[in-house]
Motif scaffolding. Structure first.
Motif, short mmCIF file in Angstrom:
data_model
loop_
_atom_site.label_atom_id
_atom_site.label_comp_id
_atom_site.label_asym_id
_atom_site.label_seq_id
_atom_site.Cartn_x
_atom_site.Cartn_y
_atom_site.Cartn_z
N SER A 208 1.70 2.00 -3.51
CA SER A 208 0.59 2.62 -4.25
C SER A 208 0.42 4.09 -3.85
O SER A 208 0.16 4.95 -4.71
N LEU B 282 -6.90 1.06 -3.30
CA LEU B 282 -6.14 0.99 -4.55
C LEU B 282 -6.83 1.75 -5.67
O LEU B 282 -6.18 2.48 -6.44
N HIS C 35 1.82 -1.74 -12.96
CA HIS C 35 1.41 -2.12 -11.61
C HIS C 35 -0.08 -2.49 -11.57
O HIS C 35 -0.45 -3.58 -11.12
N TYR C 36 -0.92 -1.60 -12.07
CA TYR C 36 -2.36 -1.83 -12.00
C TYR C 36 -2.83 -2.77 -13.12
O TYR C 36 -3.83 -3.49 -12.94
N CYS D 37 -9.40 -3.03 0.52
CA CYS D 37 -8.24 -3.05 -0.38
C CYS D 37 -8.58 -2.41 -1.74
O CYS D 37 -7.81 -1.59 -2.25
N CYS E 98 -6.39 5.51 -5.17
CA CYS E 98 -5.07 5.96 -5.67
C CYS E 98 -5.08 6.04 -7.19
O CYS E 98 -4.59 7.03 -7.77
N PHE F 22 0.83 -1.21 0.00
CA PHE F 22 0.00 0.00 0.00
C PHE F 22 0.86 1.26 0.00
O PHE F 22 0.49 2.26 -0.63
#
Length: 335
Positions: free
Chosen positions: A96, A192, A236-237, A188, A195, A93
């Motif tokens: 992120s 995420l 990443h995503y 979660c 962000c 986290f």
């Protein structure tokens, strides 16, 4: 895990190489930023913090996973499992949140350049950095406490290479299991996606600002400052979406385990490569540092050669002095 045992040595070798490269790549980025004064800016400060979070995340998960791949004794204590989950969530986290802050830094630098020194001053950067690490710690502690507050019964076998939250939730029993599982997923995903939404919003304003620049060279130069960050965000995503949002098949346990494990090792492995190749200032600083070390090694070698040559010349010109010195050394030697 029920993963085929004959494939474990192959994946062990691949994951070990990616793990070592992740450590070396991020350490190289940190050393370059530390040694090059021109990189002592908020953007590279956040990049240095991002490298630290990736190193800590990798160290928290990968070494234990590599040991278990070749070990015949696949077990982990309750406390070690909770610790691994806490640190993996904390640094994950934090990673992120730091990506979100780097997006904000790009937004301020491109959309409000005159206010950059005020908004991204020393105090502002320190506050953003503190809240990123504090937020990651809070999220890690909250998720870990929620999961390990449940009652576990029946089988104690985790079908994974590490203490991942979803395989652990499948081992719990009781009325609150389904609600806790839903709550953990919502927390979660909300963090995420929050962000990601703020990063997306930052780039909407950045693109709008870039389109108002009349020259193509100016647009390219402005956008190039954020390309490496945007690439890391997409990787990443994008990988996370492919792994966690794909439909679950009836025989997909091993494939899901493999993909989640690869994501854990592969994403930190890609980040230093992307930042080193796509960021021109960092790439030039790395080349400069390598050139300086090469020159310093050559100068040191030449200096040693000159000293040895001077020493040989002194012995050849004054051999009696060399004999006297040797005799003095022998007389002063006491066994």
């Amino acid at each position: 895990s029920t993963f085929p045992q004959h494939l474990l040595p192959i994946f062990f070798f691949l994951y070990l190489l990616m793990y070592l490269f992740t450590l070396l790549g991020n350490l190289l980025i940190m050393a370059t930023i530390w040694s090059e004064r021109s990189l002592h800016t908020p953007m590279y400060l956040f990049l240095c913090a991002l490298s630290i979070s990736e190193i800590l995340f990798t160290v928290a998960v990968t070494p234990r996973m590599l040991v278990d791949m070749l070990s015949t004794h696949h077990s982990i204590t309750f406390v070690a499992c909770a610790s691994q989950m806490f640190f993996s969530f904390t640094f994950g986290f934090t990673h992120s949140f730091l990506l979100m802050i780097m997006g904000y830094d790009c937004y301020v630098g491109n959309c409000h350049p005159l206010c950059y020194n005020v908004l991204m001053g020393t105090q502002g950067c320190a506050s953003l950095m503190f809240w990123s690490w504090a937020g990651g710690s809070v999220m890690g502690m909250m998720v870990t406490l929620i999961v390990f507050h449940l009652t576990f019964c029946g089988s104690n076998m985790i079908h994974h290479f590490a203490c991942y939250v979803l395989p652990l939730l499948k081992l719990s029993c009781g009325r609150e299991t389904s609600s806790v599982t839903l709550g953990v997923i919502l927390v979660c995903v909300t963090a995420l996606m929050g962000c990601l939404f703020l990063i997306f919003l930052s780039y909407v304003f950045i693109v709008a600002t870039i389109l108002r620049i009349p020259s193509a060279e100016g647009r390219h130069k402005t956008f190039s400052t954020c390309v490496s960050h945007l690439t890391v965000v997409v990787v990443h995503y994008g990988f996370a979406s492919i792994i966690y949002l794909k439909p679950k098949g009836p025989h997909s346990m091993d494939s899901n385990t493999l993909m989640a494990t690869t994501y854990t090792v592969f994403t930190p492995f890609l980040s230093p490569i992307i930042f080193s190749l796509r960021n021109r200032e960092l790439k030039n600083a790395i080349k400069k540092m390598r050139l300086q070390k090469t020159l310093s090694c050559e100068l040191l070698t030449n200096s040693l050669e000159v000293r040895n040559y001077d020493r040989r010349a002194e012995i050849m010109i004054c051999p009696h002095k060399a004999v006297v010195r040797a005799q003095v050394c022998e007389n002063t030697y006491t066994p």
